[in-house]
Design an enzyme around this catalytic site. Structure first.
Site: not given
Ligand code: GLU
Length: 472
Positions: A16, A237-240
């Protein structure tokens, strides 16, 4: 015109495009276009596990979507291993690197025992090992002196060589390390300006030491772009956080809005006009004006820019670009055509278009609970208003089903229902609420009179009656 640069964007295949990488890609592209130079692409797939073509495809698709066209057939590092092996062999022959057989665990254990700093401790530096399978090659970093560069964004930067560990340039399985391939390729491609994210600042001295040892010319300049942070000033961040470019596309952001907004992160035009055509940004953009401090990736501001760009589209283009977002298909396209100008003024993303016109397409409007509470449960004289509206609209002549006359009828209905101010004027905002929710299920949408005109008398009255039925 400043002298033409040759720059590159060098994505790794991560599956991505991160908005932060998009930000760096854009800076490269802007500088290339500003100077009449070249914007090259290179695929940094030295990491064999990740070398799957689909992992780079999304990145390429997103660059295309953003309109950042590149000027070359992108080389892939996975196809250039021989060149990096040759460079490593030269470094070995010159004594600039040495074979090392330490495992990560061994290095860690020794560091722990010595209570020293992390990183390689130089264990194999003077062991005189022969190269061979299972042996990595490490760079023999000078113990003295400093390595530095002038950063167009950050000014003078330098590191004490003593603080730079003897880093790996070739893994124990013979595969090149990222740094070797990266520095070698920049020289090989004649890159004049390396523009990349702040996260690479710490590896730039190693890059420069490597080029020096290889006898290759370093780029003229570096620019390390500001880190993008969220509202808590934390690195995205990718998670947040929402960091995937494709998600923004899928949520109805226009590429020109994304590009315009990204350009404003760490930079602003001297005349203060922030939302403008890309050609004007190309004309004004200079790396020297980019601010090094972390930049807040503000989705609200992005959405604001998007709404402006949507409003700036010719209406036919707005319809064309909204069409892929219309899950209800052709009837929804028809409905949009019937009130495109009104919808275009009110949506902030293309994904907001369908909910706004859906009531024209479906048999029964989907009731939004919050809207019901606001306009119906908490509304003023709702049953009276519904009854009066039905009567007034019913009484309009056949050729009277047009926005002006519908408005006049609803105004009269408000007076009939006693929804008036001290002067006896209809309180339209209160009176409209239940009518709007009855026909569309929502309190927000395109202007009411036009909406009723398009919906037609029969469906309007049915829906008003249906709400009366629910209230009984
Ligand atoms: N391949 C690196 C990355 O994706 C970029 C390195 C560079 O731009 O020099 O982070």
């Amino acid at each position: 015109m400043p002298s033409p640069v040759r720059v590159r964007f060098a994505p790794s295949p991560t599956g991505f495009l991160h908005v932060g990488s998009g930000h760096s890609a854009l800076a490269n592209w802007l500088v290339a276009r500003h100077t009449g130079g070249e914007f090259l692409l290179r695929i940094e797939d030295t990491d064999a596990e990740r070398d799957r073509p689909e992992l780079i495809q999304n990145v390429l698709d997103m660059l295309e979507w953003l309109g950042l066209k590149w000027d070359n057939t992108p080389p892939r590092q996975s196809e250039r291993h021989d060149l990096y092996a040759g460079a490593a062999a030269k470094l070995l022959a010159d004594g600039a690197v040495y074979p090392c057989e330490c495992t990560g665990e061994q290095v860690q254990a020794r560091n722990k025992e010595a209570g020293g700093k992390p990183g390689y401790d130089g264990f194999c530096r003077d062991r005189g090992l022969e190269p061979g399978p299972g042996r990595a090659l490490r760079f023999r970093t000078p113990r003295e002196g400093r390595t530095g560069w002038t950063d167009l964004v950050r000014g003078e930067i330098s590191f004490a060589n003593a603080d730079i560990e003897d880093f790996v340039v070739q893994r124990s399985n013979g595969a090149p390390m990222f740094l070797l391939a990266n520095a070698f390729d920049d020289a090989d491609m004649g890159i004049t300006h390396v523009i990349r994210g702040e996260d690479h600042v710490n590896s730039t001295p190693k890059y420069l030491l490597l080029l020096g040892a290889l006898g290759l010319t370093a780029p003229e300049a570096f620019a390390h772009m500001p880190l993008l942070v969220n509202e808590g000033r934390k690195k995205l961040s990718k998670r947040r956080d929402d960091v995937s470019m494709a998600d923004y596309r899928d949520r109805g952001y226009l590429p020109e809005a994304m590009v315009n907004y990204l350009a404003l992160l760490g930079w602003g035009p001297d005349d203060g006009v922030e939302v403008r055509p890309i050609a004007e940004i190309v004309e004004r953009y200079r790396l020297e004006d980019v601010n090094a401090s972390p930049a807040f990736f503000d989705q609200k501001k992005l959405t604001f820019v998007n709404a402006e760009k949507i409003r700036a589209l010719p209406v036919d283009e707005f319809i064309d670009r909204a069409t892929p977002f219309l899950a209800l298909g052709e009837p929804a396209v028809e409905a949009l055509r019937s009130m495109a100008v009104e919808v275009q003024e009110r949506v902030r993303t293309l994904a907001e278009v369908e909910p706004m016109i859906e009531f024209l397409v479906v048999d029964e409007p989907v009731m939004d609970e919050a809207s019901w509470t606001k306009a119906v449960t908490k509304g003023k004289a709702v049953p009276e208003m519904l009854a009066a509206t039905v009567a007034r609209l019913d009484a309009l002549p056949a050729d009277g089903w047009v926005p002006d006359q519908i408005e006049a009828a609803v105004r009269s209905a408000a007076v009939d229902a006693g929804i008036v101010n001290a002067e006896g004027e209809p309180q339209l905002s209160k009176a409209q609420g239940p009518v709007r929710v009855a026909i569309s299920g929502r309190t927000v949408g395109p202007p009411l009179w036009e909406s009723l005109a398009v919906l037609g008398r029969a469906r309007t009255i049915d829906r008003l009656r249906a709400m009366q039925g629910k209230l009984d």
